[in-house]
Design a protein around this motif. Structure first.
Motif, PDB file in Angstrom:
ATOM      1  N   LEU B   6       0.760  -1.146  -0.038  1.00 14.87           N
ATOM      2  CA  LEU B   6      -0.187  -0.322  -0.071  1.00 14.87           C
ATOM      3  C   LEU B   6       0.989   1.324   0.008  1.00 14.87           C
ATOM      4  O   LEU B   6       1.878   1.321   0.820  1.00 14.87           O
ATOM      5  CB  LEU B   6      -0.951  -0.109   1.292  1.00 14.87           C
ATOM      6  CG  LEU B   6      -1.673  -1.317   1.538  1.00 14.87           C
ATOM      7  CD1 LEU B   6      -2.450  -1.267   3.101  1.00 14.87           C
ATOM      8  CD2 LEU B   6      -2.900  -1.314   0.316  1.00 14.87           C
ATOM      9  N   ASP B  38      -2.154   2.030  -4.835  1.00  9.91           N
ATOM     10  CA  ASP B  38      -1.606   3.698  -4.369  1.00  9.91           C
ATOM     11  C   ASP B  38      -2.974   4.684  -5.016  1.00  9.91           C
ATOM     12  O   ASP B  38      -3.519   4.122  -5.887  1.00  9.91           O
ATOM     13  CB  ASP B  38      -0.197   4.238  -4.923  1.00  9.91           C
ATOM     14  CG  ASP B  38       0.203   5.273  -4.099  1.00  9.91           C
ATOM     15  OD1 ASP B  38      -0.398   6.156  -3.793  1.00  9.91           O
ATOM     16  OD2 ASP B  38       1.456   5.043  -3.853  1.00  9.91           O
ATOM     17  N   LEU B  59      -6.856   4.930   0.000  1.00  5.63           N
ATOM     18  CA  LEU B  59      -6.778   4.029   1.258  1.00  5.63           C
ATOM     19  C   LEU B  59      -8.012   3.948   2.120  1.00  5.63           C
ATOM     20  O   LEU B  59      -8.374   3.007   2.723  1.00  5.63           O
ATOM     21  CB  LEU B  59      -5.491   4.425   1.777  1.00  5.63           C
ATOM     22  CG  LEU B  59      -5.103   3.724   3.113  1.00  5.63           C
ATOM     23  CD1 LEU B  59      -4.638   2.247   2.422  1.00  5.63           C
ATOM     24  CD2 LEU B  59      -3.937   4.313   4.108  1.00  5.63           C
ATOM     25  N   LEU B  62     -10.578   1.589   0.955  1.00  4.31           N
ATOM     26  CA  LEU B  62      -9.764   0.475   0.358  1.00  4.31           C
ATOM     27  C   LEU B  62     -10.544  -0.650  -0.263  1.00  4.31           C
ATOM     28  O   LEU B  62     -11.584  -1.236   0.361  1.00  4.31           O
ATOM     29  CB  LEU B  62      -9.087  -0.076   1.320  1.00  4.31           C
ATOM     30  CG  LEU B  62      -7.887  -1.245   1.314  1.00  4.31           C
ATOM     31  CD1 LEU B  62      -6.762  -0.444   0.675  1.00  4.31           C
ATOM     32  CD2 LEU B  62      -7.509  -1.747   2.560  1.00  4.31           C
ATOM     33  N   HIS B  76       2.598  -1.516   4.346  1.00  4.64           N
ATOM     34  CA  HIS B  76       1.713  -0.352   4.483  1.00  4.64           C
ATOM     35  C   HIS B  76       2.695   0.614   4.784  1.00  4.64           C
ATOM     36  O   HIS B  76       2.929   1.140   5.911  1.00  4.64           O
ATOM     37  CB  HIS B  76       0.542  -0.668   5.497  1.00  4.64           C
ATOM     38  CG  HIS B  76      -0.250   0.491   5.941  1.00  4.64           C
ATOM     39  ND1 HIS B  76      -0.468   1.620   4.835  1.00  4.64           N
ATOM     40  CD2 HIS B  76      -0.929   1.055   7.076  1.00  4.64           C
ATOM     41  CE1 HIS B  76      -1.106   2.507   5.463  1.00  4.64           C
ATOM     42  NE2 HIS B  76      -1.638   2.024   6.666  1.00  4.64           N
ATOM     43  N   ALA B  78       1.692   3.716   3.065  1.00  7.18           N
ATOM     44  CA  ALA B  78       0.693   4.864   2.461  1.00  7.18           C
ATOM     45  C   ALA B  78       0.479   6.037   3.704  1.00  7.18           C
ATOM     46  O   ALA B  78       0.095   5.531   4.738  1.00  7.18           O
ATOM     47  CB  ALA B  78      -0.544   4.431   1.919  1.00  7.18           C
ATOM     48  N   VAL B  95      -6.329   9.638   6.474  1.00  9.62           N
ATOM     49  CA  VAL B  95      -5.246   8.729   5.701  1.00  9.62           C
ATOM     50  C   VAL B  95      -4.498   7.951   6.783  1.00  9.62           C
ATOM     51  O   VAL B  95      -4.529   6.677   6.739  1.00  9.62           O
ATOM     52  CB  VAL B  95      -4.339   9.283   4.634  1.00  9.62           C
ATOM     53  CG1 VAL B  95      -3.226   8.445   4.208  1.00  9.62           C
ATOM     54  CG2 VAL B  95      -5.225   9.785   3.381  1.00  9.62           C
ATOM     55  N   GLY B  99      -7.207   5.494   7.399  1.00 10.37           N
ATOM     56  CA  GLY B  99      -6.965   4.235   6.568  1.00 10.37           C
ATOM     57  C   GLY B  99      -6.215   3.255   6.910  1.00 10.37           C
ATOM     58  O   GLY B  99      -6.445   2.010   6.558  1.00 10.37           O
ATOM     59  N   THR B 100      -5.401   3.274   8.106  1.00 11.80           N
ATOM     60  CA  THR B 100      -4.894   2.213   8.812  1.00 11.80           C
ATOM     61  C   THR B 100      -5.863   1.188   9.287  1.00 11.80           C
ATOM     62  O   THR B 100      -5.878   0.131   9.300  1.00 11.80           O
ATOM     63  CB  THR B 100      -3.750   2.465   9.966  1.00 11.80           C
ATOM     64  OG1 THR B 100      -3.071   3.415   9.134  1.00 11.80           O
ATOM     65  CG2 THR B 100      -3.253   1.498  10.632  1.00 11.80           C
ATOM     66  N   VAL B 103      -7.236  -0.963   6.831  1.00  9.46           N
ATOM     67  CA  VAL B 103      -6.187  -2.342   6.627  1.00  9.46           C
ATOM     68  C   VAL B 103      -6.278  -3.078   7.487  1.00  9.46           C
ATOM     69  O   VAL B 103      -6.596  -4.439   7.252  1.00  9.46           O
ATOM     70  CB  VAL B 103      -4.895  -1.600   6.744  1.00  9.46           C
ATOM     71  CG1 VAL B 103      -3.888  -2.864   6.793  1.00  9.46           C
ATOM     72  CG2 VAL B 103      -4.510  -0.709   5.590  1.00  9.46           C
TER      73      VAL B 103
END
Lengths: 331, 331
Positions: B6, B38, B59, B62, B76, B78, B95, B99-100, B103
């Protein structure tokens, strides 16, 4: 002062609201409005010398009215507790992390509209630390949580500290010890038994001890917790710098010491406590440290804890009758 | 092994993909599929001995295809970088934190469907610490970030550690030093100048130094960072316990030492660097610590850093020609 309590239907929220209604202000400042918010509409305190708004709603969809323009203080007590957050990952994350992000957003809107950053008093927890029975944690000890509740609280602390640095708000995060004796009923906190082994026998009811008698916990009475919340709302935060987390001066007590205090206050009561080992509960609470240096908190004016026997007597004075009535146990 | 990168269009992501294509596996395990994700569609590496899927997307939304069933590793990388996350609070939070969380959700879906918890290698940062120039941080030093990027990274680390404990995934969070020399152009990281004062003169271009020559930074070369990412993807995590954060053994270097290494490799080049004090940049990077003990990382097999002069030579060998071409500077 215009104060909001989030999680105001919980026992600490109700005690705090009652206290604010009784004293009418903090220090020399008068309270002009109190907003109480929780999942179910919280009770208003009796005879407040200021208007009180009560609101029901979900923290993750926080209505603007919960933190209205002019808010000077937010006491953020709303949480999904430890065993529940462990059982329902998504719910814990939603309330404990995303709910706190909603509080940050609400404060940011107020400050971006020209308001002064509201003081946010956040109740973090001893459960955000690990180290277990043998540890005495220094003030700069790292939070290495061993449960989702603690991880969410520690993550929320980081975001509140950053929001303070950005002047969206002005946070004080109190890592509260296990509050003992909680009134009411056993709940889904892994630490529920720590109150139950004192409260239930005082109600004439049996209780189970899932850990050994030499198991130690870091505890604080509801009276002390309310004092600390008020101090955190009122204190000068200029000296805190980046570090918005406070380990207040709780009390290290073993289960055996607690049962001895119970027996001293109410002879025969400890016979109602039966040992019932529970590996799941022991695994969660076993990672929590039982002692903190708490030097910084003392220097910042957080008051020292009263002896264990007073903690037992305070429950009898403050909460026993209401708990009996609440649980339909008669007088 | 089925690997997802990512943030694969960034320079570290591209270097890592190229390296994976060249070696075909990690240790004795062959790579069966590589997915590159990306904002803009990432370039596929040349001549990979396995199929490569390239995907463009955000992200925070996702797509399931980014971490498909069978994924064994997620690298990861990003992120919204430090100065940008400072300038745009909402974007950084979206993000770097949300974003995490996406994930974590994606990995949780795979493990709840019966998959093995994927190894997640997360790039956290020296910017999640404070302490400044005089500090040498121990392995158990607390993350007390002085910027939103660092706060988001530290909060994400807590959530990844908790997700590891719950066996949704198996995280290793590398708090990367400031990567030096970054190829390409100056970017919006507050630390951008640390690469620029070496890269720009090597391109024959002027550069500005916003801090004093005795300012020290904790740096690592792209070569070393790629080695560490591969080690973090491949290492045994059994000994990590709750603590998924690694401070890898970077290099402490003052700006003066870096300029001396530049001058040794390319005499006259340091004359292209002009002192241009910038209080805003200095305030951000001034809080980052410049030295770590990194004892745990060494014991876990993360390789030691090469000397400064090799870091300068490696840029010339690996990245100078491509950077010249990329920036239209001719040969």
């Amino acid at each position: 002062m215009q104060i909001t309590i989030l999680g105001a239907a919980g026992f600490l929220g109700r005690k705090l609201a009652t206290r604010l209604a009784r004293q009418g202000g903090l220090g020399t400042d008068k309270i002009t409005h109190l907003t109480l918010f929780d999942l179910a509409e919280p009770p208003a305190p009796a005879n407040p010398p200021f208007p009180v708004t009560t609101l029901a709603g979900n923290l993750t969809a926080l209505p603007a009215a919960a933190i209205p323009p002019g808010t000077t203080h937010v006491i953020h007590l709303a949480a999904v507790v430890s065993a529940q957050a462990e059982a329902d990952y998504t719910l814990g994350l939603d309330v404990n992390l995303h709910g706190t992000l909603r509080v940050i957003e609400a404060c940011r809107r107020l400050t971006e509209a020209g308001g002064k950053p509201p003081r946010v008093v956040f109740t973090s927890s001893v459960a955000s630390f690990s180290g277990g029975q043998s540890a005495t944690l220094a003030d700069d000890a790292r939070q290495l949580p061993a449960n989702s509740y603690g991880a969410e609280k520690a993550a929320a602390e980081l975001l509140l500290a950053d929001a303070s640095r950005r002047r969206f708000l002005d946070a004080v995060s109190l890592r509260l010890p296990t509050i003992t004796i909680r009134p009411g009923r056993p709940n889904r906190a892994a630490s529920s038994f720590i109150s139950a082994i004192l409260r239930e026998p005082l109600l004439g009811l049996p209780a189970e001890l899932p850990v050994a008698e030499d198991f130690a916990a870091w505890i604080a009475s509801p009276r002390r917790a309310v004092e600390w919340l008020i101090h955190a709302a009122w204190m000068d935060t200029a000296s805190l710098g980046l570090d918005r987390g406070i380990n207040p001066p709780g009390l290290r007590a073993t289960m055996g010491e607690m049962l001895a205090a119970l027996e001293a206050v109410r002879p025969g009561a400890r016979d109602l406590v039966r040992r019932a080992p529970d590996a799941e509960i022991a695994a969660i609470v076993g990672t929590w440290p039982a002692a903190f240096a708490a030097t910084r908190a003392r220097m910042l004016g957080f008051t020292a804890h009263e002896p264990l026997i007073e903690l037992v007597r305070a429950f009898i004075a403050d909460d026993l009758a209401a708990t009996r009535a609440d649980r339909g146990l008669g007088d």
